[in-house]
Write a protein that holds these residues in place. Structure first.
Motif, short mmCIF file in Angstrom:
data_model
loop_
_atom_site.label_atom_id
_atom_site.label_comp_id
_atom_site.label_asym_id
_atom_site.label_seq_id
_atom_site.Cartn_x
_atom_site.Cartn_y
_atom_site.Cartn_z
N GLN A 271 0.82 -1.22 0.00
CA GLN A 271 0.00 0.00 0.00
C GLN A 271 0.84 1.26 0.00
O GLN A 271 0.40 2.30 -0.44
CB GLN A 271 -0.94 0.02 1.20
N ALA B 41 -2.53 0.92 15.08
CA ALA B 41 -2.60 2.19 15.81
C ALA B 41 -4.00 2.78 15.82
O ALA B 41 -4.77 2.61 14.87
CB ALA B 41 -1.63 3.19 15.17
N SER B 42 -4.34 3.46 16.91
CA SER B 42 -5.60 4.20 16.97
C SER B 42 -5.54 5.29 18.03
O SER B 42 -4.73 5.21 18.94
CB SER B 42 -6.77 3.26 17.28
N HIS C 83 0.28 11.18 12.50
CA HIS C 83 -1.08 10.84 12.04
C HIS C 83 -2.02 10.64 13.24
O HIS C 83 -3.10 11.24 13.32
CB HIS C 83 -1.04 9.56 11.19
N HIS D 120 -5.34 13.01 15.07
CA HIS D 120 -6.69 12.66 15.55
C HIS D 120 -6.95 13.30 16.92
O HIS D 120 -8.01 13.89 17.16
CB HIS D 120 -6.82 11.14 15.69
N TYR E 43 -9.78 16.02 18.18
CA TYR E 43 -10.64 15.80 19.36
C TYR E 43 -10.62 17.04 20.25
O TYR E 43 -11.65 17.52 20.72
CB TYR E 43 -10.13 14.63 20.20
N ASP F 133 -1.54 13.94 8.85
CA ASP F 133 -0.74 13.79 7.63
C ASP F 133 -0.37 15.15 7.04
O ASP F 133 0.71 15.31 6.45
CB ASP F 133 -1.52 12.99 6.58
N PHE G 2 -6.19 -5.02 8.12
CA PHE G 2 -6.87 -4.67 9.38
C PHE G 2 -8.30 -4.18 9.22
O PHE G 2 -9.21 -4.62 9.90
CB PHE G 2 -6.05 -3.60 10.13
N HIS G 3 -8.52 -3.24 8.33
CA HIS G 3 -9.79 -2.52 8.27
C HIS G 3 -10.94 -3.40 7.82
O HIS G 3 -12.11 -3.08 8.09
CB HIS G 3 -9.64 -1.32 7.35
N TYR H 218 -12.63 2.54 4.39
CA TYR H 218 -11.27 2.87 3.96
C TYR H 218 -11.18 4.04 2.98
O TYR H 218 -10.14 4.68 2.88
CB TYR H 218 -10.60 1.63 3.34
N ARG I 146 -12.03 6.84 3.26
CA ARG I 146 -11.62 8.00 4.06
C ARG I 146 -10.14 8.32 3.87
O ARG I 146 -9.74 9.49 3.90
CB ARG I 146 -11.94 7.77 5.52
N PHE J 114 -5.82 11.53 1.42
CA PHE J 114 -4.59 11.72 0.66
C PHE J 114 -4.75 12.79 -0.42
O PHE J 114 -3.78 13.35 -0.90
CB PHE J 114 -4.13 10.39 0.05
O1 LIG Z 1 -5.17 2.67 9.68
C1 LIG Z 1 -4.42 3.63 9.64
C2 LIG Z 1 -4.03 4.37 10.93
C3 LIG Z 1 -5.00 4.03 12.05
C4 LIG Z 1 -6.11 5.09 12.27
O2 LIG Z 1 -5.56 6.20 12.95
O3 LIG Z 1 -6.63 5.56 11.04
C5 LIG Z 1 -7.27 4.47 13.13
C6 LIG Z 1 -7.85 3.21 12.46
C7 LIG Z 1 -8.93 2.63 13.31
C8 LIG Z 1 -8.59 1.81 14.38
C9 LIG Z 1 -9.60 1.26 15.17
C10 LIG Z 1 -10.94 1.55 14.92
C11 LIG Z 1 -11.28 2.40 13.86
C12 LIG Z 1 -10.28 2.95 13.06
N1 LIG Z 1 -8.33 5.47 13.24
C13 LIG Z 1 -8.46 6.19 14.39
O4 LIG Z 1 -7.79 6.04 15.38
C14 LIG Z 1 -9.54 7.21 14.35
C15 LIG Z 1 -10.55 7.13 13.40
C16 LIG Z 1 -11.55 8.09 13.36
C17 LIG Z 1 -11.55 9.16 14.27
C18 LIG Z 1 -10.54 9.22 15.22
C19 LIG Z 1 -9.54 8.26 15.27
N2 LIG Z 1 -3.88 4.09 8.50
C20 LIG Z 1 -4.21 3.43 7.23
C21 LIG Z 1 -3.91 4.30 6.01
C22 LIG Z 1 -2.70 5.16 6.13
C23 LIG Z 1 -2.86 6.47 6.56
C24 LIG Z 1 -1.75 7.32 6.66
C25 LIG Z 1 -0.48 6.81 6.32
C26 LIG Z 1 -0.33 5.49 5.91
C27 LIG Z 1 -1.45 4.66 5.82
C28 LIG Z 1 -3.43 2.10 7.13
O5 LIG Z 1 -2.56 1.85 7.99
O6 LIG Z 1 -3.75 1.35 6.21
#
Ligand SMILES: O=C(CCC(O)(O)[C@H](Cc1ccccc1)NC(=O)c1ccccc1)N[C@@H](Cc1ccccc1)C(=O)O
Ligand SMILES: [Zn+2]
Length: 590
Positions: A247, A319-320, A348, A352, A356, A380, A478-479, A486, A488, A493
């Motif tokens: 990815q 991560a979250s 990143h 979030h 908040y 980002d 993961f997602h 996704y 989003r 980007f």
């Molecule tokens: O999944 C993530 C980072 C995790 C997160 O911060 O987006 C996280 C994902 C998540 C985890 C558990 C339940 C739901 C979503 N999202 C959050 O922590 C979050 C989401 C919405 C509001 C506030 C925080 N990035 C994606 C895409 C990405 C983004 C940026 C750089 C590289 C890659 C990935 O890794 O494929």
């Protein structure tokens, strides 16, 4: 449920009082489970989810009473708040048996994914840190191919049947609210009738740029691995791109750097040499946000976050960032490693938390992103500034003599393209696949075939080993088991370059866009923060207009940012670019 003798205003005030403690209760149970995966914690979390669903159903019913009662005149804001309260998603399922089964399936898929490991002889690796490190550093075709296949055997294959049931139950639940399927519900978060066409148009616009990058990376990797492992169809084998899902390709940056004698901007070695720790990585990110006028992380953040993978229990490493909806209780859960990629993920996740904190004074219903892409774009956008050679020099993480030297510049843009451009087809295709699954167009027996059709056609990558109907490769990301949309990230980007350009213009930047570092610039900070403070109180085009002056997603700033690289790539590639629609039947062996 109290009858509707309350005025709408009284109901909204009561919702505000009752919803936060309810959300906190679920968040605490979810945190306990994700930071210590046990059967007991799974049961406690499922119970909390059921209680929350009942609470949501009551609020939805009362909100609908007001919305459908023509004798009550509501202010536009009351109508917006009531509509959001009524939008309870799959919690609408009133059949408790189905509701509980749905919650258990999701928890089960999450646990299988987070506990999965690949064992070669007696040496077992989990996704984080073992397999991720392997994909970051190894150039061994066989080892990568074995790990690539092993991971999919231990994750995707094991949740294939659960996933089919999840789709069935999720669609049943969402149809109670009147949506055709879960995909339609997920798209409704963007509240734009042309959303699907808009993202398709953006993808078409960017595809030529991606094709040029793909061609260059393919040629450079052929020189490293030998042309024999590449299919004649023009696809790049998925396992040699430095990432378990192909990815982002930043981890092969040192292999394909255009000008070898010049610096590249992967600062992993420098970070290790300077003794960076996960904590100091978070402090570095905190300092950048603070320089823009954002708040520091709260005391509770440092006390309750999980910044490293524990050694004594199973956790969800993905991560979250968490808003516990209780005083200043914001947290990040991340299995942080000391490297460049994780330093960007730290920004990143902190993005979030900053969002908040910026909208925390909004009514509870408005405590969310203007749309889900906005929430993903905050950190980002900052990271685009952090990664500039200018800023890396400020951090003493880069020592190039002349960062404006043309070859150093191309190296930098190439590294950024491996992260940002490479991602776009991937960010686009995951929900193309899921929307077709939720719609019923893609049935369980063709889940994997439909997935590889998209991966081969849109991303130009191919599987290193033959795939069959037993496989369920989407489930290895993961997602998908995580029930997290996704598209989003694709939206993020694109709009992060719009945010970045707006902040740079506000900071009076006159350099080429990709050299703009708005560190320590409160004007840029104020531009960003005032938009973030809106939360979801306004339609997202209003929020976008406030920061960029435009109401549409627009790939122009992204194209402007990479313009110098496109020229270099077109010259390098000539006519040698592109791939055929389908992957070859039999992948060439290592
Ligand atoms: O999944 C993530 C980072 C995790 C997160 O911060 O987006 C996280 C994902 C998540 C985890 C558990 C339940 C739901 C979503 N999202 C959050 O922590 C979050 C989401 C919405 C509001 C506030 C925080 N990035 C994606 C895409 C990405 C983004 C940026 C750089 C590289 C890659 C990935 O890794 O494929
Ligand atoms: Zn995120």
């Amino acid at each position: 449920c109290d009858s509707a003798q309350e005025t709408p205003a009284e109901f909204l005030a009561r919702f505000q009082r009752e919803a936060r403690p309810m959300h906190n209760k679920v968040a605490e149970a979810n945190w306990a489970l994700q930071t210590n995966i046990t059967v007991e914690n799974e049961e406690v979390f499922v119970k909390a989810r059921l209680e929350y669903a009942k609470f949501s159903q009551m609020q939805e019913r009362q909100a609908l009473l007001y919305l459908q009662n023509t004798t009550i005149n509501l202010t536009p804001d009351e109508r917006r708040q009531l509509t959001k309260i009524a939008d309870i998603g799959t919690s609408a399922q009133t059949d408790v048996v189905k509701l509980e089964r749905f919650a258990k399936i999701k928890t089960n898929m999450d646990s299988i994914y987070s506990k999965a490991e690949v064992c070669v002889e007696e040496n077992c690796l989990q996704l984080e840190p073992g397999l991720t490190e392997l994909f970051r550093t190894s150039r061994d075709c066989e080892r990568l191919s074995t790990a690539w296949q092993g991971w999919r055997d231990q994750s995707g294959r094991k949740i294939k049947d659960l996933y089919a049931e999840y789709v069935q139950l999720g669609n049943e639940a969402i149809q109670i609210l009147g949506y055709k399927d879960m995909g339609e519900y997920w798209k409704s978060a963007y509240d734009t009738p042309t959303f699907e066409k808009d993202v398709a148009k953006l993808f078409e616009q960017i595809l030529p740029l991606y094709k040029q990058l793909h061609a260059y990376v393919r040629r450079r990797l052929k020189a490293v691995y030998g042309a024999h492992i590449f299919p004649s169809s023009g696809h790049i084998p998925a396992h040699i791109l430095g990432n378990m899902w192909s990815q982002s390709w930043n981890n092969v940056g040192n292999l394909i750097k255009p000008f070898k004698s010049k610096q590249s901007v992967d600062v992993t070695d420098e970070m290790k040499a300077q003794g960076y720790t996960p904590k100091s990585m978070f402090e570095t990110a905190e300092a950048f946000f603070y320089s823009l006028g954002f708040a520091n992380m709260t005391k509770t953040f440092w006390k309750k976050s999980m910044l490293e993978k524990p050694t004594d229990r199973n956790v969800v490493c993905h991560a979250s960032a968490w808003d516990m909806e209780k005083e200043d209780d914001f947290r990040i859960k991340m299995c942080t490693r000391v490297n460049h990629e994780d330093l960007m993920t730290v920004h990143h996740e902190m993005g979030h938390v900053q969002y908040y904190m910026e909208y925390k004074d909004q009514p509870t219903v408005y405590q969310g992103g203007a749309n889900p892409g906005f929430h993903e774009a905050v950190g980002d956008t900052i990271a685009l500034s952090v990664q500039t050679p200018e800023h890396l020099k400020t951090l003493d993480l880069m020592h190039a003599e002349n960062i404006y030297d043309e070859e150093t510049d191309i190296n930098y843009l190439m590294q950024m393209a491996l992260d940002k451009l490479a991602f776009l087809p991937f960010g686009y295709l995951i929900d193309q696949w899921r929307w077709s699954v939720f719609r019923g167009t893609t049935k369980p027996e063709s889940y994997n075939e439909a997935w590889w059709d998209l991966r081969c056609r849109l991303q130009g990558i191919s599987p290193p080993v033959k795939r069959g109907p037993e496989d369920f490769d989407p489930g290895a990301k993961f997602h998908v088991p995580g029930d997290t949309p996704y598209i989003r990230y694709f939206v993020s980007f694109v709009i992060q370059f719009q945010f970045y350009k707006a902040a740079c213009d506000a900071a009076g930047n006159t350099r080429p866009l990709h050299h703009c570092d708005f560190y320590n610039n409160p004007t840029a900070g104020h531009k960003l923060r005032s938009m973030l403070q809106l939360g979801s109180s306004k339609p997202w085009p209003d929020a976008l207009e406030q920061i960029t002056g435009q109401r549409q997603m627009d790939a122009q700033p992204l194209m402007e940012y990479f313009q110098p690289l496109l020229q270099f790539l077109e010259k390098e590639n000539g006519n040698d670019y592109g791939w055929t629609e389908n992957c070859p039947e039999n992948p060439p062996p290592c």
